[in-house]
Structures are given as structure tokens and as C-alpha cells.
Scaffold this motif. Sequence first.
Motif, PDB file in Angstrom:
ATOM      1  N   HIS A 177      -0.602  -2.986 -10.550  1.00 43.97           N
ATOM      2  CA  HIS A 177      -0.781  -1.551 -10.306  1.00 43.97           C
ATOM      3  C   HIS A 177      -0.132  -0.715 -11.402  1.00 43.97           C
ATOM      4  CE1 HIS A 177      -1.926   1.747  -7.653  1.00 43.97           C
ATOM      5  NE2 HIS A 177      -0.756   2.317  -7.913  1.00 43.97           N
ATOM      6  N   LEU A 178       1.080  -1.086 -11.798  1.00 38.70           N
ATOM      7  CA  LEU A 178       1.751  -0.326 -12.857  1.00 38.70           C
ATOM      8  C   LEU A 178       1.013  -0.479 -14.184  1.00 38.70           C
ATOM      9  CD1 LEU A 178       3.962  -0.051 -10.703  1.00 38.70           C
ATOM     10  CD2 LEU A 178       5.651  -0.454 -12.501  1.00 38.70           C
ATOM     11  N   ASP A 179       0.509  -1.652 -14.467  1.00 37.89           N
ATOM     12  CA  ASP A 179      -0.252  -1.853 -15.700  1.00 37.89           C
ATOM     13  C   ASP A 179      -1.528  -1.030 -15.676  1.00 37.89           C
ATOM     14  OD1 ASP A 179       1.625  -3.528 -16.755  1.00 37.89           O
ATOM     15  OD2 ASP A 179       0.568  -5.373 -16.223  1.00 37.89           O
ATOM     16  N   GLY A 180      -2.088  -0.888 -14.492  1.00 38.29           N
ATOM     17  CA  GLY A 180      -3.349  -0.147 -14.375  1.00 38.29           C
ATOM     18  C   GLY A 180      -3.138   1.342 -14.503  1.00 38.29           C
ATOM     19  N   ALA A 201       0.830  -1.212   0.000  1.00 40.80           N
ATOM     20  CA  ALA A 201       0.000   0.000   0.000  1.00 40.80           C
ATOM     21  C   ALA A 201       0.860   1.255   0.000  1.00 40.80           C
ATOM     22  CB  ALA A 201      -0.936  -0.010   1.208  1.00 40.80           C
ATOM     23  N   GLN A 202       1.945   1.267   0.781  1.00 42.63           N
ATOM     24  CA  GLN A 202       2.811   2.441   0.850  1.00 42.63           C
ATOM     25  C   GLN A 202       3.582   2.646  -0.457  1.00 42.63           C
ATOM     26  OE1 GLN A 202       3.898   4.719   3.894  1.00 42.63           O
ATOM     27  NE2 GLN A 202       1.697   4.378   3.777  1.00 42.63           N
ATOM     28  N   VAL A 203       4.039   1.564  -1.066  1.00 43.30           N
ATOM     29  CA  VAL A 203       4.742   1.682  -2.351  1.00 43.30           C
ATOM     30  C   VAL A 203       3.811   2.245  -3.409  1.00 43.30           C
ATOM     31  CG1 VAL A 203       5.851   0.409  -4.228  1.00 43.30           C
ATOM     32  CG2 VAL A 203       6.403  -0.148  -1.852  1.00 43.30           C
ATOM     33  N   GLN A 204       2.601   1.731  -3.450  1.00 45.76           N
ATOM     34  CA  GLN A 204       1.664   2.184  -4.472  1.00 45.76           C
ATOM     35  C   GLN A 204       1.192   3.610  -4.208  1.00 45.76           C
ATOM     36  OE1 GLN A 204      -1.307  -0.917  -4.906  1.00 45.76           O
ATOM     37  NE2 GLN A 204       0.211  -2.382  -5.668  1.00 45.76           N
ATOM     38  N   LEU A 210       3.976  10.278  -7.065  1.00 45.93           N
ATOM     39  CA  LEU A 210       5.012  10.713  -7.993  1.00 45.93           C
ATOM     40  C   LEU A 210       4.493  10.865  -9.417  1.00 45.93           C
ATOM     41  CD1 LEU A 210       7.904   8.504  -6.614  1.00 45.93           C
ATOM     42  CD2 LEU A 210       7.990  11.005  -6.801  1.00 45.93           C
ATOM     43  N   THR A 211       3.584   9.987  -9.835  1.00 44.06           N
ATOM     44  CA  THR A 211       3.135  10.009 -11.226  1.00 44.06           C
ATOM     45  C   THR A 211       1.965  10.953 -11.467  1.00 44.06           C
ATOM     46  OG1 THR A 211       1.775   8.038 -10.796  1.00 44.06           O
ATOM     47  CG2 THR A 211       3.972   7.687 -11.737  1.00 44.06           C
TER      48      THR A 211
END
Length: 381
Positions: A378-381, A326-329, A335-336
Motif C-alpha cells: 500500500h505504501l509503495d502504491g 483496512a482501517q490502517v490503510q 492523512l496523506t
Amino acid sequence: MRRPSRLARLPRLLATAAALLLAASLTSAPAAADTAPGSGSTRLPDRVLAGYLHTSFANGSGWVDLADVPDQWDIIHLAFAEPTSPTSGQLEFSLCPAQECPGVPSEQEFTAQIDAAQARGKKVVLSVGGQNGQVALETAAARDAFVSSASEIIDRYGLDGIDIDFEGHSLYLDADDTDFRSPTTPVVTHLIEALRALGARYGDDFVLTMAPETFFVQVGHQFYGQGPWGGADPRAGAYLPVIHALRDQITLLHVQHYNSGPVLGLDGRYHQMGTADFHQAMADMVLTGFPVAGDPEHFFPPLDPAQVAIGLPASPYAGNGHTSVAQVQAAWDCLTTGAACSGYTPASAHPGLRGLMAWSINWDRFGGDEFATEHGRHLDG
């Protein structure tokens, strides 16, 4: 990167061949650009996961065949090649002994697995160094040996590139080396020359990645080498001249956001590893740029977001500074998008941020592939 070291010697290439290669490459090396991403990055997905695969040692996480690496991993770092001695430059690489790594394939089978992974679109690269693999290219002879032995291993296995994971005392700055734009310390200049030589040898498709610790990059905002007072650690910020000189060639820089002490961010506050704000602050430094040693006249320019990933432990077993999914995402989204930030807010969003790196694929498999599954989705989403 933490592991025990055990490698068997590989044959050396002819010294004359190495010298000819290096001379040819240095005369044709392009001048460094300020923001252009490495051309190899265009052949990777817009979002990438990069992970280290333990291939030369055992550390309790278990052997993982390349065929069993989950599809979410786009760059697979083979860890590690190490030098015969810290200052020789002569690299060795071999598979973990069968008695230490049950299930390890033969070299022929391993090479076939590399071919199959590449056929699936993966980049398989040789990672050099690690925690125990000190690589100090103090002399031109060591530089030449590095180029020739790295080339031999890359050619032997048909690899896509090289990852520089120099830790410990591999890089440092001499007392009179004070400008990252014009380095003079031999271990720094010889590494730059060696990597330019490899890039010239293999061309635009060559993948160059780097995994420095925060002390060698972001700490350079506060201290650069020993400083004018001569009291700081000569390793502080020592990766900065390497990154800057090779920013035209770097495919991906994934600083290790772990095994780190508190680091001063661009907001004038110290940030602690293992939290979203640490990843936000550390990534923003290389995405925004920063004055080196606090001097605006020595400003380290930002990298293109397509060249930047966040380096993380894949599980609590993998190293200090593990951060929850959760914290990484949350850090990634901050950032994005520039929204929903906590603890640190970047001056602007970086929607082109390339991805995440994990130490390691083996530890992620040991933990049920949580990193690959959750962050890949998550990155794909």
C-alpha cells in the motif's frame, strides 16, 4: 513493547573516554531547528516500514534471523538494550540464550547478518528500553555511562543508530519544569545531552528514532507534567522537550498508537485506539502541532512529515490496539490525501508522511507477514 528481560553484562568503556566524548560533543552540538528533518532520513526511501526484531529475549513469537526479515522492512530495531539498573545509564545487550531461543546464531553469525542486511540497504539500529528496561539518567555520571556503553554496542555490531523506547518511569517532569522549550528536569536534559553526544560522534548518517507512548506526547496537549495544580501525572508530555530539542536530529518519530487510553485530539474529542480515526487524530497532532497543556503561548511546533510514522501492533498477539489492515490503510489515505476521512479529518493533508512502525517483525512473521506484505504494498502504491 512487551517482553521479559534477560541480558548478560558487557565490558564498560573507560570512564575518561566517555567524559572526553561527551565534553567534545556538547560543545559542538548544533542548536535545534524547528522543522528540519534529520539528515539520516534522506538516505532512506520516501516511504518506510520500521519494525522491532526480538533479539535479546523470547516471548512466544519465535526467533527470526536477520536474513529472514522480509525485504519490506527498511529500519530494523534490535530489541532491546537495557541498563544494569534503572539509574546506572550503563547499557547491556546480548543475544537470547539458545535454550530460550532455538535457532539463535552465534555473535559472529549475527554480526555477519547485520552486515548483509545493511548491504541490502536496511538500517539496523539498537533499541534501548522497552517495557521492562527503565532508563532514568538522573545524574551526569549516568549520562556519561549511557553514551559510552551505547557507543560500545553500536561499534561492536556496526549499527546505524539508536532507537529510544523509554517507557514506564524513565522520563518525568519535576514540579517546577513547566516549559518544554527550556527543560530543567535532569532525566530529560541528560537524555538530550546524551543523544546530541551520540549524534556528534557518528555524524549525519546516524539514525535516531523514538517510540514514545501517547501519554508522553499527545496527552501533553491536555496535561504537561504535574501542572500548576500539582495533581497530574509528572510523566504526562515528558517526551515533548526531548523531541523538540532534537528535532534537527530525529530521523523518525513513531509514537505507539497502542496500549493507550482515550486521548483528546485537536478536534476537542476523545479518540479510542484500534480505529482509523485514532491514528488520524494522533498523527495529525505531531504533524500540525498543538498548544501544550492547552496554552497557546506554549505551542509545540509540528515535525516535518518525513520524520513521522505511525506505530502499530503487527498482529492481535502483539499488543492492545491492533487495527485491521483496512482501517490502517484508510487512516493512511486520509492523512496523506485529506480525503475519505472518517471520525477525524486533518486540517490539511500530509502527503510526506513517512511510514509505519510495527511491534514487531517477529509477531508479523508469526502471523504470516501480513503487516509487511499488505502495508508495504500500500505504501509503495
